[in-house]
Design a protein around this motif. Structure first.
Motif, mmCIF file in Angstrom:
data_model
loop_
_atom_site.group_PDB
_atom_site.id
_atom_site.type_symbol
_atom_site.label_atom_id
_atom_site.label_comp_id
_atom_site.label_asym_id
_atom_site.label_seq_id
_atom_site.Cartn_x
_atom_site.Cartn_y
_atom_site.Cartn_z
ATOM 1 N N ARG A 137 0.889 -1.203 -0.154
ATOM 2 C CA ARG A 137 0.037 -0.092 -0.040
ATOM 3 C C ARG A 137 0.819 1.197 -0.210
ATOM 4 N NH1 ARG A 137 -2.522 2.762 4.313
ATOM 5 N NH2 ARG A 137 -4.616 3.934 3.823
ATOM 6 N N GLY A 138 1.988 1.227 0.871
ATOM 7 C CA GLY A 138 2.706 2.382 0.919
ATOM 8 C C GLY A 138 3.311 2.986 -0.203
ATOM 9 N N TYR A 139 3.604 2.092 -1.456
ATOM 10 C CA TYR A 139 4.141 2.450 -2.677
ATOM 11 C C TYR A 139 3.067 2.931 -3.302
ATOM 12 C CZ TYR A 139 5.351 1.900 -7.691
ATOM 13 O OH TYR A 139 5.703 2.492 -8.779
ATOM 14 N N TYR A 140 2.087 2.658 -3.428
ATOM 15 C CA TYR A 140 0.790 3.365 -4.347
ATOM 16 C C TYR A 140 0.296 4.520 -3.609
ATOM 17 C CZ TYR A 140 0.583 -1.096 -6.709
ATOM 18 O OH TYR A 140 1.006 -2.379 -7.224
ATOM 19 N N LEU A 141 0.446 4.691 -2.330
ATOM 20 C CA LEU A 141 0.227 5.850 -1.797
ATOM 21 C C LEU A 141 1.052 6.995 -2.247
ATOM 22 C CD1 LEU A 141 -0.997 4.738 1.734
ATOM 23 C CD2 LEU A 141 -2.405 5.993 0.181
ATOM 24 N N THR A 142 2.375 6.753 -2.061
ATOM 25 C CA THR A 142 3.318 7.613 -2.229
ATOM 26 C C THR A 142 3.416 8.021 -4.049
ATOM 27 O OG1 THR A 142 4.999 5.975 -2.396
ATOM 28 C CG2 THR A 142 4.875 6.935 -0.283
ATOM 29 N N GLU A 143 3.101 7.058 -4.812
ATOM 30 C CA GLU A 143 3.239 7.628 -6.283
ATOM 31 C C GLU A 143 2.122 8.738 -6.284
ATOM 32 O OE1 GLU A 143 5.412 6.734 -8.675
ATOM 33 O OE2 GLU A 143 6.434 6.246 -6.906
ATOM 34 N N LEU A 144 1.049 8.152 -5.874
ATOM 35 C CA LEU A 144 -0.286 9.089 -6.073
ATOM 36 C C LEU A 144 0.009 10.269 -5.411
ATOM 37 C CD1 LEU A 144 -2.887 9.557 -7.186
ATOM 38 C CD2 LEU A 144 -3.950 8.512 -5.295
ATOM 39 N N THR A 145 0.598 10.600 -4.166
ATOM 40 C CA THR A 145 0.812 11.673 -3.316
ATOM 41 C C THR A 145 1.772 12.628 -4.410
ATOM 42 O OG1 THR A 145 0.547 10.622 -1.202
ATOM 43 C CG2 THR A 145 1.863 12.639 -1.445
ATOM 44 N N LEU A 146 2.813 12.190 -4.798
ATOM 45 C CA LEU A 146 3.606 12.885 -5.564
ATOM 46 C C LEU A 146 3.213 13.343 -6.801
ATOM 47 C CD1 LEU A 146 6.879 10.430 -5.632
ATOM 48 C CD2 LEU A 146 6.732 12.731 -4.696
ATOM 49 N N ASP A 147 2.022 12.730 -7.515
ATOM 50 C CA ASP A 147 1.378 13.269 -8.472
ATOM 51 C C ASP A 147 0.478 14.550 -8.189
ATOM 52 O OD1 ASP A 147 0.486 12.686 -11.465
ATOM 53 O OD2 ASP A 147 -1.343 12.719 -10.561
ATOM 54 N N GLU A 148 -0.236 14.130 -6.974
ATOM 55 C CA GLU A 148 -1.122 15.408 -6.579
ATOM 56 C C GLU A 148 -0.271 16.557 -5.985
ATOM 57 O OE1 GLU A 148 -4.460 15.819 -6.065
ATOM 58 O OE2 GLU A 148 -4.345 14.154 -7.827
ATOM 59 N N ILE A 149 1.040 16.338 -5.652
ATOM 60 C CA ILE A 149 1.810 17.655 -5.067
ATOM 61 C C ILE A 149 2.169 18.243 -6.478
ATOM 62 C CG2 ILE A 149 4.044 18.255 -4.221
ATOM 63 C CD1 ILE A 149 3.922 15.916 -2.432
ATOM 64 N N ALA A 150 2.378 17.573 -7.491
ATOM 65 C CA ALA A 150 3.018 18.051 -8.693
ATOM 66 C C ALA A 150 1.892 19.027 -9.285
ATOM 67 C CB ALA A 150 3.557 16.948 -9.830
ATOM 68 N N ARG A 151 0.571 18.431 -9.276
ATOM 69 C CA ARG A 151 -0.465 19.218 -9.737
ATOM 70 C C ARG A 151 -1.013 20.171 -9.136
ATOM 71 N NH1 ARG A 151 -3.456 15.769 -13.570
ATOM 72 N NH2 ARG A 151 -2.780 13.861 -13.836
ATOM 73 N N ALA A 152 -0.482 20.403 -7.698
ATOM 74 C CA ALA A 152 -1.145 21.342 -6.974
ATOM 75 C C ALA A 152 -0.929 23.046 -7.302
ATOM 76 C CB ALA A 152 -0.567 21.114 -5.364
ATOM 77 N N GLU A 153 -1.950 23.754 -6.912
ATOM 78 C CA GLU A 153 -1.900 25.129 -7.359
ATOM 79 C C GLU A 153 -0.858 25.991 -6.501
ATOM 80 O OE1 GLU A 153 -4.722 29.128 -6.947
ATOM 81 O OE2 GLU A 153 -5.408 27.106 -6.508
ATOM 82 N N PRO A 154 0.257 26.774 -7.134
ATOM 83 C CA PRO A 154 1.251 27.460 -6.302
ATOM 84 C C PRO A 154 0.261 28.729 -5.652
ATOM 85 C CG PRO A 154 1.495 27.466 -8.376
ATOM 86 C CD PRO A 154 0.521 26.594 -8.572
ATOM 87 N N LEU A 155 0.544 29.085 -4.430
ATOM 88 C CA LEU A 155 0.121 30.094 -3.928
ATOM 89 C C LEU A 155 0.900 31.399 -3.599
ATOM 90 C CD1 LEU A 155 -2.421 28.402 -1.347
ATOM 91 C CD2 LEU A 155 -3.101 29.419 -3.711
ATOM 92 N N PRO A 156 0.502 32.596 -3.764
ATOM 93 C CA PRO A 156 1.272 33.681 -3.513
ATOM 94 C C PRO A 156 1.407 34.184 -2.134
ATOM 95 C CG PRO A 156 -0.516 34.692 -4.389
ATOM 96 C CD PRO A 156 -0.891 33.113 -4.377
ATOM 97 N N LEU A 157 2.111 33.216 -0.984
ATOM 98 C CA LEU A 157 2.127 33.278 0.156
ATOM 99 C C LEU A 157 3.488 33.730 0.743
ATOM 100 C CD1 LEU A 157 -0.714 30.941 1.523
ATOM 101 C CD2 LEU A 157 -0.847 33.262 1.024
#
Length: 272
Positions: A137-157
């Motif tokens: 499970r850990g492998y699939y969780l981390t791969e999906l996590t990486l994909d979601e981080i890469a897609r995340a919207e950057p914010l001007p903070l």
């Protein structure tokens, strides 16, 4: 961990060491911190995604100050010196990433928006053991996590911090009291420098005028208030605005959404 500041106890260092040296590509670290805690300047040999399920963090690097309210996270590349301050109690959930996987999502420090899916993925990774099963499970969780981080919207903070000690006294005061309406002449007493010198330093060291820097600091503080459930009127007061419509127009100009939309997006409220 490399420490250059005033506070990270041996106990806390020992707690983090297994996560800095784990053989897995990503490991999750969960810890709750009391209000007012400050880590002092330090760095990690691995990239991090700093996230809090509750509470607001301020993370200062050598040249930028980032506000990290809930539903946002800060990506920090490996070896970036930073200090974390807790604005109220903070439930931190952080990811440590090996170099080869961190390079897949970013190579610069930035704040990103946390979707509902990414939030649940971070929590799930933090629930895994440090040496999670490579084919489980850990492998699939981390791969999906990486994909979601890469897609995340950057914010001007992020707010540029000056190196000049006189100007730094001014901007730290503005960060602590965003509603403060003192003009540059009044801040000159704090800085022990003339208003003309401060105006020149603002442009040279932050790329902004005093008014522009203060406006972004105010609106960033307002977003933090909205993300933790504050009303637009409350956020306007925190940011030093007398008029809620004027605040709304300025907020939309920086973030591209209204205060009410930000509150719904980040806090889940349906109230305007």
């Amino acid at each position: 961990m490399k420490i250059t500041g005033h506070f990270l106890s041996p106990t806390r260092q020992a707690e983090i060491l297994p996560f800095e040296t784990a053989s897995r590509s990503i490991v999750g670290f969960a810890c709750d911190y009391p209000a007012g805690l400050s880590s002092g300047m330090h760095s990690h040999p691995r990239a991090q995604l700093l996230y809090a399920t509750s509470g607001v963090m301020r993370v200062d690097t050598q040249d930028t100050s980032y506000l990290v309210p809930p539903t946002t996270a800060l990506f920090l590349p490996a070896n970036v010196e930073h200090a974390i301050s807790m604005d109220g109690p903070v439930a931190m959930r952080a990811l440590f990433m090996r170099e080869e996987v961190a390079a897949r999502v970013a190579n610069v420090t930035k704040v990103i928006a946390i979707s509902g899916l990414l939030r649940e993925l971070i929590l799930a990774v933090c629930a895994e053991t440090v040496e999670w099963e490579l084919e489980g499970r850990g492998y699939y969780l981390t791969e999906l996590t990486l994909d979601e981080i890469a897609r995340a919207e950057p914010l001007p903070l992020g707010l540029q911090l000056p190196s000049d000690a006189r100007l730094l006294r001014v901007v730290m005061g503005l960060l602590k009291r965003p509603h403060d309406r003192s003009n540059l002449e009044e801040w000159s007493d704090v800085a022990s420098a003339s208003s003309r010198t401060l105006a020149r330093l603002f442009r040279a060291e932050t790329g902004m005028s005093f008014r522009q820097w203060r406006q972004q600091a105010r609106l960033t503080a307002a977003l933090s208030a909205l993300s933790t459930g504050g009303s637009p009127a409350r956020a306007a007061a925190i940011a030093g605005f007398d008029s809620v419509p004027a605040f709304g127009a300025a907020f939309r100009g920086l973030f591209g959404i209204t205060p009410g939309q930000a509150r719904r997006r980040y806090f889940g409220s349906r109230d305007e």
